[in-house]
Design a protein around this motif. Structure first.
Motif, PDB file in Angstrom:
ATOM      1  N   HIS A   1       0.831  -1.208   0.000  1.00  0.00           N
ATOM      2  CA  HIS A   1       0.000   0.000   0.000  1.00  0.00           C
ATOM      3  C   HIS A   1       0.869   1.263   0.000  1.00  0.00           C
ATOM      4  O   HIS A   1       0.543   2.234  -0.694  1.00  0.00           O
ATOM      5  CB  HIS A   1      -0.945   0.013   1.199  1.00  0.00           C
ATOM      6  CG  HIS A   1      -1.791   1.241   1.281  1.00  0.00           C
ATOM      7  ND1 HIS A   1      -2.577   1.683   0.241  1.00  0.00           N
ATOM      8  CD2 HIS A   1      -1.961   2.148   2.272  1.00  0.00           C
ATOM      9  CE1 HIS A   1      -3.196   2.797   0.590  1.00  0.00           C
ATOM     10  NE2 HIS A   1      -2.831   3.104   1.831  1.00  0.00           N
ATOM     11  N   LEU A   2       1.958   1.244   0.741  1.00  0.00           N
ATOM     12  CA  LEU A   2       2.852   2.409   0.751  1.00  0.00           C
ATOM     13  C   LEU A   2       3.380   2.708  -0.653  1.00  0.00           C
ATOM     14  O   LEU A   2       3.407   3.863  -1.089  1.00  0.00           O
ATOM     15  CB  LEU A   2       4.027   2.184   1.701  1.00  0.00           C
ATOM     16  CG  LEU A   2       3.718   2.165   3.192  1.00  0.00           C
ATOM     17  CD1 LEU A   2       4.978   1.818   3.980  1.00  0.00           C
ATOM     18  CD2 LEU A   2       3.162   3.505   3.632  1.00  0.00           C
ATOM     19  N   MET A   3       3.781   1.662  -1.349  1.00  0.00           N
ATOM     20  CA  MET A   3       4.309   1.847  -2.700  1.00  0.00           C
ATOM     21  C   MET A   3       3.219   2.286  -3.675  1.00  0.00           C
ATOM     22  O   MET A   3       3.415   3.211  -4.463  1.00  0.00           O
ATOM     23  CB  MET A   3       4.975   0.556  -3.190  1.00  0.00           C
ATOM     24  CG  MET A   3       6.232   0.209  -2.425  1.00  0.00           C
ATOM     25  SD  MET A   3       7.111  -1.216  -3.082  1.00  0.00           S
ATOM     26  CE  MET A   3       5.915  -2.519  -2.902  1.00  0.00           C
ATOM     27  N   VAL A   4       2.082   1.624  -3.614  1.00  0.00           N
ATOM     28  CA  VAL A   4       0.986   1.954  -4.523  1.00  0.00           C
ATOM     29  C   VAL A   4       0.479   3.363  -4.252  1.00  0.00           C
ATOM     30  O   VAL A   4       0.201   4.124  -5.178  1.00  0.00           O
ATOM     31  CB  VAL A   4      -0.150   0.914  -4.409  1.00  0.00           C
ATOM     32  CG1 VAL A   4      -1.390   1.361  -5.157  1.00  0.00           C
ATOM     33  CG2 VAL A   4       0.313  -0.440  -4.932  1.00  0.00           C
ATOM     34  N   ARG A   5       0.370   3.728  -2.983  1.00  0.00           N
ATOM     35  CA  ARG A   5      -0.108   5.065  -2.627  1.00  0.00           C
ATOM     36  C   ARG A   5       0.817   6.144  -3.206  1.00  0.00           C
ATOM     37  O   ARG A   5       0.354   7.137  -3.754  1.00  0.00           O
ATOM     38  CB  ARG A   5      -0.222   5.212  -1.115  1.00  0.00           C
ATOM     39  CG  ARG A   5      -0.821   6.560  -0.707  1.00  0.00           C
ATOM     40  CD  ARG A   5      -1.055   6.643   0.765  1.00  0.00           C
ATOM     41  NE  ARG A   5       0.224   6.500   1.449  1.00  0.00           N
ATOM     42  CZ  ARG A   5       0.351   6.216   2.737  1.00  0.00           C
ATOM     43  NH1 ARG A   5      -0.715   6.027   3.477  1.00  0.00           N
ATOM     44  NH2 ARG A   5       1.534   6.106   3.299  1.00  0.00           N
ATOM     45  N   SER A   6       2.113   5.922  -3.104  1.00  0.00           N
ATOM     46  CA  SER A   6       3.065   6.889  -3.673  1.00  0.00           C
ATOM     47  C   SER A   6       2.886   7.021  -5.179  1.00  0.00           C
ATOM     48  O   SER A   6       2.881   8.127  -5.728  1.00  0.00           O
ATOM     49  CB  SER A   6       4.501   6.467  -3.362  1.00  0.00           C
ATOM     50  OG  SER A   6       4.743   6.528  -1.986  1.00  0.00           O
ATOM     51  N   PHE A   7       2.744   5.901  -5.853  1.00  0.00           N
ATOM     52  CA  PHE A   7       2.512   5.913  -7.294  1.00  0.00           C
ATOM     53  C   PHE A   7       1.230   6.673  -7.638  1.00  0.00           C
ATOM     54  O   PHE A   7       1.209   7.528  -8.527  1.00  0.00           O
ATOM     55  CB  PHE A   7       2.442   4.479  -7.834  1.00  0.00           C
ATOM     56  CG  PHE A   7       1.924   4.390  -9.232  1.00  0.00           C
ATOM     57  CD1 PHE A   7       2.732   4.714 -10.304  1.00  0.00           C
ATOM     58  CD2 PHE A   7       0.617   4.003  -9.478  1.00  0.00           C
ATOM     59  CE1 PHE A   7       2.258   4.640 -11.604  1.00  0.00           C
ATOM     60  CE2 PHE A   7       0.135   3.934 -10.772  1.00  0.00           C
ATOM     61  CZ  PHE A   7       0.948   4.251 -11.835  1.00  0.00           C
ATOM     62  N   LEU A   8       0.154   6.366  -6.908  1.00  0.00           N
ATOM     63  CA  LEU A   8      -1.130   7.000  -7.198  1.00  0.00           C
ATOM     64  C   LEU A   8      -1.123   8.494  -6.892  1.00  0.00           C
ATOM     65  O   LEU A   8      -1.775   9.274  -7.592  1.00  0.00           O
ATOM     66  CB  LEU A   8      -2.258   6.299  -6.435  1.00  0.00           C
ATOM     67  CG  LEU A   8      -2.558   4.863  -6.870  1.00  0.00           C
ATOM     68  CD1 LEU A   8      -3.667   4.273  -6.021  1.00  0.00           C
ATOM     69  CD2 LEU A   8      -2.883   4.776  -8.342  1.00  0.00           C
ATOM     70  N   GLN A   9      -0.393   8.900  -5.861  1.00  0.00           N
ATOM     71  CA  GLN A   9      -0.289  10.331  -5.563  1.00  0.00           C
ATOM     72  C   GLN A   9       0.362  11.070  -6.734  1.00  0.00           C
ATOM     73  O   GLN A   9      -0.075  12.163  -7.107  1.00  0.00           O
ATOM     74  CB  GLN A   9       0.496  10.556  -4.276  1.00  0.00           C
ATOM     75  CG  GLN A   9      -0.292  10.205  -3.032  1.00  0.00           C
ATOM     76  CD  GLN A   9       0.553  10.246  -1.763  1.00  0.00           C
ATOM     77  OE1 GLN A   9       1.779  10.235  -1.813  1.00  0.00           O
ATOM     78  NE2 GLN A   9      -0.124  10.275  -0.625  1.00  0.00           N
ATOM     79  N   GLY A  10       1.397  10.479  -7.308  1.00  0.00           N
ATOM     80  CA  GLY A  10       2.037  11.072  -8.485  1.00  0.00           C
ATOM     81  C   GLY A  10       1.081  11.137  -9.661  1.00  0.00           C
ATOM     82  O   GLY A  10       1.031  12.136 -10.383  1.00  0.00           O
ATOM     83  N   ALA A  11       0.306  10.084  -9.831  1.00  0.00           N
ATOM     84  CA  ALA A  11      -0.666  10.047 -10.924  1.00  0.00           C
ATOM     85  C   ALA A  11      -1.748  11.107 -10.724  1.00  0.00           C
ATOM     86  O   ALA A  11      -2.167  11.771 -11.678  1.00  0.00           O
ATOM     87  CB  ALA A  11      -1.290   8.659 -11.030  1.00  0.00           C
ATOM     88  N   GLU A  12      -2.172  11.293  -9.482  1.00  0.00           N
ATOM     89  CA  GLU A  12      -3.188  12.305  -9.188  1.00  0.00           C
ATOM     90  C   GLU A  12      -2.647  13.711  -9.463  1.00  0.00           C
ATOM     91  O   GLU A  12      -3.358  14.567  -9.995  1.00  0.00           O
ATOM     92  CB  GLU A  12      -3.663  12.179  -7.744  1.00  0.00           C
ATOM     93  CG  GLU A  12      -4.529  10.964  -7.510  1.00  0.00           C
ATOM     94  CD  GLU A  12      -4.796  10.681  -6.040  1.00  0.00           C
ATOM     95  OE1 GLU A  12      -4.266  11.412  -5.165  1.00  0.00           O
ATOM     96  OE2 GLU A  12      -5.534   9.726  -5.754  1.00  0.00           O
TER      97      GLU A  12
END
Length: 79
Positions: free
Chosen positions: A18-29
């Motif tokens: 989740h930490l990794m995915v959240r970081s990726f998604l924050q960049g995408a947002e």
């Protein structure tokens, strides 16, 4: 653009995944994408019975009443 992340870790929101995915998604947002994360550990998804009802009697609809269809809808619709 819409991005759906499916987290299959049994630790769900407490996972390293989740930490990794959240970081990726924050960049995408930040780049303008709409995102949704589905945590499978929080869902009631049962095993397939192999009855083939979803193929022949009710195409695309499983007879098992679980969270599978809700997950599919949230991924497809972005909710």
């Amino acid at each position: 653009m819409k991005i759906a992340a499916i987290n299959g870790s049994p630790k769900g929101r407490e996972s390293i995944t989740h930490l990794m995915v959240r970081s990726f998604l924050q960049g995408a947002e930040r780049a303008g994408a709409e995102t949704v994360t589905v945590f499978l550990a929080e869902k009631d998804i049962r095993h397939c019975r192999g009855c083939m009802t979803c193929w022949f009697k009710t195409p695309g609809k499983c007879i098992i009443d679980d969270d599978d269809m809700a997950c599919s809808a949230s991924i497809t619709l972005g909710h």
